[in-house]
Design a protein around this motif. Structure first.
Motif, PDB file in Angstrom:
ATOM      1  N   HIS A 265     -32.242  60.042 -32.594  1.00 11.03           N
ATOM      2  CA  HIS A 265     -33.417  60.504 -31.847  1.00 11.03           C
ATOM      3  C   HIS A 265     -34.297  61.309 -32.810  1.00 11.03           C
ATOM      4  O   HIS A 265     -33.799  62.188 -33.515  1.00 11.03           O
TER       5      HIS A 265
ATOM      6  N   ASN B 140     -30.994  63.943 -22.630  1.00  5.03           N
ATOM      7  CA  ASN B 140     -32.410  64.071 -22.990  1.00  5.03           C
ATOM      8  C   ASN B 140     -33.394  63.903 -21.837  1.00  5.03           C
ATOM      9  O   ASN B 140     -34.494  64.423 -21.880  1.00  5.03           O
ATOM     10  N   MET B 141     -32.995  63.171 -20.844  1.00  3.13           N
ATOM     11  CA  MET B 141     -33.847  63.013 -19.662  1.00  3.13           C
ATOM     12  C   MET B 141     -35.264  62.539 -19.988  1.00  3.13           C
ATOM     13  O   MET B 141     -36.256  63.117 -19.512  1.00  3.13           O
ATOM     14  N   CYS B 142     -35.376  61.504 -20.791  1.00  2.17           N
ATOM     15  CA  CYS B 142     -36.675  60.855 -20.948  1.00  2.17           C
ATOM     16  C   CYS B 142     -37.056  60.355 -19.552  1.00  2.17           C
ATOM     17  O   CYS B 142     -36.201  59.800 -18.842  1.00  2.17           O
TER      18      CYS B 142
ATOM     19  N   ARG C 286     -40.209  63.145 -24.389  1.00  3.05           N
ATOM     20  CA  ARG C 286     -39.454  62.749 -25.574  1.00  3.05           C
ATOM     21  C   ARG C 286     -39.125  63.927 -26.496  1.00  3.05           C
ATOM     22  O   ARG C 286     -38.318  63.801 -27.421  1.00  3.05           O
TER      23      ARG C 286
ATOM     24  N   GLN D 127     -25.768  57.383 -27.625  1.00  3.40           N
ATOM     25  CA  GLN D 127     -27.170  57.292 -27.201  1.00  3.40           C
ATOM     26  C   GLN D 127     -28.057  58.123 -28.099  1.00  3.40           C
ATOM     27  O   GLN D 127     -29.246  57.890 -28.211  1.00  3.40           O
TER      28      GLN D 127
ATOM     29  N   VAL E 199     -30.435  56.045 -18.235  1.00  5.01           N
ATOM     30  CA  VAL E 199     -29.148  56.310 -18.895  1.00  5.01           C
ATOM     31  C   VAL E 199     -28.523  57.671 -18.534  1.00  5.01           C
ATOM     32  O   VAL E 199     -27.317  57.737 -18.261  1.00  5.01           O
ATOM     33  N   PRO E 200     -29.298  58.777 -18.490  1.00  2.46           N
ATOM     34  CA  PRO E 200     -28.651  60.042 -18.131  1.00  2.46           C
ATOM     35  C   PRO E 200     -27.975  59.986 -16.759  1.00  2.46           C
ATOM     36  O   PRO E 200     -27.003  60.700 -16.515  1.00  2.46           O
TER      37      PRO E 200
ATOM     38  N   PHE F 258     -38.586  57.927 -18.260  1.00  2.00           N
ATOM     39  CA  PHE F 258     -38.517  56.506 -17.896  1.00  2.00           C
ATOM     40  C   PHE F 258     -37.089  55.989 -17.789  1.00  2.00           C
ATOM     41  O   PHE F 258     -36.863  54.869 -17.349  1.00  2.00           O
ATOM     42  N   CYS F 259     -36.115  56.783 -18.205  1.00  2.00           N
ATOM     43  CA  CYS F 259     -34.799  56.234 -18.558  1.00  2.00           C
ATOM     44  C   CYS F 259     -33.697  56.506 -17.524  1.00  2.00           C
ATOM     45  O   CYS F 259     -33.540  57.611 -17.020  1.00  2.00           O
TER      46      CYS F 259
ATOM     47  N   CYS G 209     -26.007  61.188 -22.161  1.00  2.00           N
ATOM     48  CA  CYS G 209     -27.260  61.632 -22.776  1.00  2.00           C
ATOM     49  C   CYS G 209     -27.875  62.742 -21.927  1.00  2.00           C
ATOM     50  O   CYS G 209     -27.939  62.619 -20.711  1.00  2.00           O
TER      51      CYS G 209
HETATM   52 FE1  SF4 Z   1     -31.396  59.363 -23.585  1.00  2.00          FE
HETATM   53 FE2  SF4 Z   1     -32.432  57.442 -25.068  1.00  2.00          FE
HETATM   54 FE3  SF4 Z   1     -32.653  57.316 -22.438  1.00  2.00          FE
HETATM   55 FE4  SF4 Z   1     -34.025  59.116 -23.758  1.00  2.00          FE
HETATM   56  S1  SF4 Z   1     -34.256  56.867 -23.944  1.00  2.00           S
HETATM   57  S2  SF4 Z   1     -32.845  59.515 -21.910  1.00  2.00           S
HETATM   58  S3  SF4 Z   1     -32.650  59.632 -25.434  1.00  2.00           S
HETATM   59  S4  SF4 Z   1     -30.761  57.247 -23.614  1.00  2.00           S
END
Ligand code: SF4
Ligand code: SAH
Ligand code: F3S
Length: 480
Positions: free
Chosen positions: A278, A183-185, A317, A225, A190-191, A187-188, A181
């Motif tokens: 998204h 997107n670099m939200c 976001r 994602q 995952v990236p 809080f997240c 991913c």
């Molecule tokens: Fe990526 Fe979803 Fe995490 Fe945002 S919330 S960084 S879109 S995985």
């Protein structure tokens, strides 16, 4: 973590995996998966890689030679669950000291070799892009070493690996279409745990879907994602922006709407779902494609996280409250029968009481069928952890979350009541939990329906008249 659960959507957390093949004398692997659908799908890839390397799978921890845990880092609680689970393996390992223990997935990627220091019990640590290396890592452990591979890749999509369908009921299966991913939200995690976003070759996706259909499957879920930013431009590798493609690449390119159409065309009897989309990437073109094909399920999971534009900006976001509402209007205009669900975070950094109320008012505006609702949990090394104060008190977070949960419960109940009295096509997935005389399946809108079995069986499409609802489940009777 609070969730409204449905009979079929029930969490499969910690579920084990088993194969039917059983080669005499082969070593046995036990796999347990936590986290999102991507992790469950990855475990099927891991099983495929290890079976080619001579392993059989088992669902009995005690008889395993290799125990793998596919882990999640999304919230602190998810990591705590895994740590507790690893501790509980100690017992089995005492009885069988040669048992190898490996950690896969996002927590492996986040902690890397630190895992080996923190959890002395672990022998192997493998990140989500390094599963092809597992046979080699197992060999290293055989030679008395500890083994780590957490290299993230810009190309790996495991496109050529045919997953072993471990958890499947033979009716529905997952197909990964993107990994990572970008997107670099804020809080997240995952990236950082899954690396850069890349799209999988469409030919391999279509082949996998056709093969599943030919083997009797009736439903595929395209996974990523951020599936609606899928873009293939003729080669494996980092995702590009469409506008930056050469003419040649544009000619070869395929976006999510086009891919979806190709999958839908395989057969009208193959249902297609997708997760997660998204809000910033969901296009009108895609919504029209969805509307055009009956077998593309009329259900969109469209996380909004917060109903306030300032908070959304702090979250990075990429959309505002107004943008999100416009997308919802468009979905309802193009597909009035489409159901929508969401992910919501309560108590993100600096969220005020008024801003929280905007989350509630957005829920009132959209009226989600259901939501996954979470208290904000600070994650190490994310933008939010480095730059923002986790300043909403635990008490306020809990109260805001319970307000969100209560409102969602009301909405789900009202929406379910509205389904009562109509006939829906249900794809039967399993016996009902309540009784073997009943079957359970889902409508296109993803709502679970339970009805008396009669002569119907798993895998059938059945028209069901809904006459009642309890919690997240509709009750009905077959009308054909
Ligand atoms: Fe990526 Fe979803 Fe995490 Fe945002 S919330 S960084 S879109 S995985
Ligand atoms: N890619 C998907 C979401 C993956 S994570 C998307 O963007 O829609 C699933 C959900 O976990 C997110 O939508 C978010 O609601 C929640 N989540 C992610 N990080 C979190 C954190 N640090 N604290 C609480 N919830 C979080
Ligand atoms: Fe968890 Fe990783 Fe999925 S952090 S939610 S398993 S991508």
């Amino acid at each position: 973590m609070e969730e409204i659960k449905k009979e079929i959507d029930e969490s499969k957390q910690g579920q084990t995996t088993m194969l039917d093949s059983n080669t005499e004398g082969a070593r046995k692997v036990y796999i347990e998966s936590y986290g999102c659908q991507m992790n469950f799908s990855d475990s099927e890839i891991v099983a495929s890689i290890l079976t080619k390397d001579g392993f059989n799978t088992t669902k009995n921890l005690e008889e395993a030679d290799l125990v793998l845990v596919n882990t999640c880092s999304i919230r602190e609680k998810a990591e705590q669950t895994v740590r507790n689970r690893l501790k509980s393996f100690q017992h089995a390992k005492k009885k069988k000291p040669e048992m190898m223990i490996g950690v896969l997935g996002c927590m492996a990627e986040r902690l890397k070799s630190k895992f080996l220091e923190e959890e002395k019990l672990v022998d192997i640590v493998v990140g989500p892009d390094a599963y092809r290396d597992l046979p080699n890592l197992v060999q290293q452990v055989d030679e008395g070493k500890k083994a780590v591979n957490v290299i993230l890749s810009k190309e790996e999509t495991y496109a050529d690996i045919s997953p072993v369908r471990l958890l499947s009921n033979g009716v529905s299966a997952f197909i990964s279409i993107t990994r990572g991913c970008d997107n670099m939200c804020t809080f997240c995690v995952v990236p950082f745990t899954r690396g850069r976003e890349r799209s999988r070759n469409p030919e391999s996706i279509l082949e996998e879907a056709k093969d599943l259909f030919n083997r009797g499957y009736k439903e595929v879920t395209l996974l990523g994602q951020n599936v609606d930013s899928y873009l293939w431009y003729g080669k494996e590798g980092l995702k590009k922006n469409f506008d930056t493609l050469s003419d040649e690449e544009k000619a070869e390119s395929m976006n999510f709407a086009q891919l979806m159409e190709q999958v839908a065309l395989i057969s009208p009897l193959l249902r297609v779902r997708f997760s997660t989309s998204h809000p910033k990437d969901i296009t009108d073109e895609f919504l029209h494609t969805m509307a055009k094909y009956d077998n593309i399920c009329k259900y969109i999971h469209l996380p909004f996280q917060s109903g306030n534009s300032r908070v959304l900006e702090v979250m990075n976001r990429g959309y505002t409250r107004e943008w999100y509402m416009e997308r919802i209007d468009k979905i309802k205009e193009i597909m009035p029968d489409c159901s929508i669900s969401a992910d919501i975070i309560a108590g993100f950094c600096s969220e005020t009481e008024e801003e929280h109320k905007e989350t509630l008012s957005l829920m009132d505006y959209v009226r989600y069928d259901f939501s996954y609702m979470f208290k904000y949990s600070e994650r190490p090394n994310t933008q939010a952890q480095r730059k923002l104060d986790d300043d909403v008190s635990e008490e306020d977070k809990s109260r805001r979350l319970s307000e969100i949960v209560a409102l969602q419960r009301d909405h789900s109940f009202e929406i379910n009541k509205n389904y009562v009295g109509s006939v829906y096509e249900v794809l039967v997935e399993k016996n009902s939990k309540r009784s073997d005389d009943e079957l359970a399946g889902r409508t296109s809108q993803n709502t679970v329906v339970v009805f008396p079995r009669k002569d119907y069986k798993v895998g059938d499409y059945v028209k069901v008249h809904v006459h009642d609802c309890t919690g997240g489940t509709l009750l009905g009777t077959a009308v054909e």
